[in-house]
Structure formats: C-alpha cells, structure tokens
Design a protein around this motif. Structure first.
Motif, mmCIF file in Angstrom:
data_model
loop_
_atom_site.group_PDB
_atom_site.id
_atom_site.type_symbol
_atom_site.label_atom_id
_atom_site.label_comp_id
_atom_site.label_asym_id
_atom_site.label_seq_id
_atom_site.Cartn_x
_atom_site.Cartn_y
_atom_site.Cartn_z
ATOM 1 N N UNK A 1 0.832 -1.205 0.000
ATOM 2 C CA UNK A 1 0.000 0.000 0.000
ATOM 3 C C UNK A 1 0.865 1.252 0.000
ATOM 4 N N UNK A 2 1.877 1.286 0.845
ATOM 5 C CA UNK A 2 2.777 2.438 0.889
ATOM 6 C C UNK A 2 3.535 2.625 -0.414
ATOM 7 N N UNK A 3 4.079 1.531 -0.950
ATOM 8 C CA UNK A 3 4.847 1.612 -2.195
ATOM 9 C C UNK A 3 3.967 2.043 -3.361
ATOM 10 N N UNK A 4 2.759 1.495 -3.425
ATOM 11 C CA UNK A 4 1.852 1.859 -4.513
ATOM 12 C C UNK A 4 1.402 3.315 -4.410
ATOM 13 N N UNK A 5 1.271 3.812 -3.192
ATOM 14 C CA UNK A 5 0.886 5.224 -3.047
ATOM 15 C C UNK A 5 2.010 6.146 -3.527
ATOM 16 N N UNK A 6 3.252 5.758 -3.284
ATOM 17 C CA UNK A 6 4.389 6.529 -3.794
ATOM 18 C C UNK A 6 4.429 6.455 -5.320
ATOM 19 N N UNK A 7 4.219 5.251 -5.856
ATOM 20 C CA UNK A 7 4.183 5.099 -7.313
ATOM 21 C C UNK A 7 3.078 5.956 -7.924
ATOM 22 N N UNK A 8 1.920 5.944 -7.312
ATOM 23 C CA UNK A 8 0.805 6.750 -7.804
ATOM 24 C C UNK A 8 1.152 8.239 -7.777
ATOM 25 N N UNK A 9 1.748 8.666 -6.682
ATOM 26 C CA UNK A 9 2.124 10.077 -6.546
ATOM 27 C C UNK A 9 3.093 10.496 -7.641
ATOM 28 N N UNK A 10 4.058 9.664 -7.929
ATOM 29 C CA UNK A 10 5.055 9.998 -8.951
ATOM 30 C C UNK A 10 4.427 9.933 -10.342
ATOM 31 N N UNK A 11 3.713 8.850 -10.628
ATOM 32 C CA UNK A 11 3.203 8.647 -11.979
ATOM 33 C C UNK A 11 2.005 9.539 -12.318
ATOM 34 N N UNK A 12 1.303 10.021 -11.301
ATOM 35 C CA UNK A 12 0.161 10.903 -11.581
ATOM 36 C C UNK A 12 0.624 12.282 -12.071
ATOM 37 N N UNK A 13 1.872 12.601 -11.818
ATOM 38 C CA UNK A 13 2.444 13.860 -12.299
ATOM 39 C C UNK A 13 3.787 13.569 -12.970
ATOM 40 N N UNK A 14 3.813 12.482 -13.752
ATOM 41 C CA UNK A 14 5.077 11.994 -14.306
ATOM 42 C C UNK A 14 5.759 12.976 -15.242
ATOM 43 N N UNK A 15 4.990 13.787 -15.943
ATOM 44 C CA UNK A 15 5.599 14.737 -16.885
ATOM 45 C C UNK A 15 6.558 15.683 -16.161
ATOM 46 N N UNK A 16 6.179 16.104 -14.972
ATOM 47 C CA UNK A 16 7.016 17.012 -14.195
ATOM 48 C C UNK A 16 8.012 16.246 -13.332
ATOM 49 N N UNK A 17 7.528 15.238 -12.615
ATOM 50 C CA UNK A 17 8.378 14.574 -11.614
ATOM 51 C C UNK A 17 9.473 13.708 -12.227
ATOM 52 N N UNK A 18 9.186 13.035 -13.322
ATOM 53 C CA UNK A 18 10.199 12.139 -13.882
ATOM 54 C C UNK A 18 11.312 12.888 -14.617
ATOM 55 N N UNK A 19 11.259 14.199 -14.608
ATOM 56 C CA UNK A 19 12.372 14.982 -15.148
ATOM 57 C C UNK A 19 13.480 15.149 -14.114
ATOM 58 N N UNK A 20 13.182 14.779 -12.875
ATOM 59 C CA UNK A 20 14.161 14.941 -11.791
ATOM 60 C C UNK A 20 14.735 13.587 -11.369
ATOM 61 N N UNK A 21 16.055 13.507 -11.178
ATOM 62 C CA UNK A 21 16.674 12.250 -10.744
ATOM 63 C C UNK A 21 16.097 11.727 -9.424
ATOM 64 N N UNK A 22 15.776 12.641 -8.513
ATOM 65 C CA UNK A 22 15.221 12.236 -7.214
ATOM 66 C C UNK A 22 14.010 11.336 -7.404
ATOM 67 N N UNK A 23 13.080 11.740 -8.244
ATOM 68 C CA UNK A 23 11.858 10.970 -8.443
ATOM 69 C C UNK A 23 12.100 9.694 -9.232
#
Length: 145
Positions: A24-46
C-alpha cells in the motif's frame, strides 16, 4: 525445541499483514510519482524513488505471500500450499529486496551531491544517475540469480 503451533501460525499470518501495508505504501508513492510523471520524472530524485518503490512493491507482494508458496506438505511449515516452482519464484523475488536499500543509498548519494557539492539535477542525471540505476539493478539481479 521448535515453535509451537500458535507461533507457527503467527509467523505465517503476520507477513500477510505487513506485506499488504508495505505494498500500500509503495503503490501510493508510485501513484504520486506517476500521476504527475511529466514534471516529476524529469528529476533524478523521483526516478530513483520510482525504482525503489517498484522493487519495494514487488518484493512486498512476495513477502506477503508468506508460507503459501512453500511446497505443500513441507514439515513444520504452517499453511504451505505451493509447489517447488512457487517456492523458487518467491525466493527469486525476495532476493530482489536488496534493491530497496541500494536505492535508498542512491537517494542518500543524491542528497550528498546536492547538499555538499551543490550539483544540479541535470549534473546528477548526466554524470551519476545511470551508474546508480545500473549498480542497484546489477547487484539485485546478481543476488537473485
């Protein structure tokens, strides 16, 4: 002296609960990242956090299965209903769990590079990030195989 039947039951049941919580915790993090992937996946942190969460969710599923994949009739194992193949698969995926702390190490290195050396995300992505992912994946799959 071995475990009592109540202890065996508890050792078999508790991972179902903790595995579900971890997924549940891991999937919530995945959802958070992928729901705004255009912005977040541009950063190495994410991207590093994404890798950690993917393998965390995957291994948590197999940990959550607990004793079910162990071959039926295995002496001293409560609720073993699997086969040798399911047990082998569980062992492989549980070995991938080593990638979680490795990705956590990568996040620490990321913060070190940003905090101590004042590197930008672009510099980290260009100079270090590929190496970080390759190391985590190579070690993780190397242990699992």
């Amino acid at each position: 002296m071995g475990f009592s039947m109540k202890q065996k039951q508890a050792l078999s049941i508790i991972p179902h609960i903790t595995g579900a919580l971890s997924i549940t915790g891991s999937l919530s993090i995945l959802y958070d990242i992928l729901s705004d992937r255009k912005r977040k996946l541009q950063r190495p942190y994410y991207r590093i956090l994404l890798g950690m969460s993917i393998f965390d969710a995957l291994t948590s599923f197999w940990v959550g299965l607990s004793t079910w994949p162990i071959p039926r009739g295995t002496p001293g194992v409560y609720a073993a209903v699997g086969t040798t193949a399911t047990c082998t698969a569980q062992g492989f995926f549980i070995q991938l769990m080593v990638m979680s702390p490795l990705y956590n190490l990568m996040l620490s290195i990321y913060y070190f590079l940003v905090g101590k050396h004042h590197l930008t995300d672009e510099e980290i992505a260009t100079r270090y990030e590929k190496f970080m992912h390759v190391c985590a994946l190579a070690v993780g799959f190397g242990f699992a195989i």
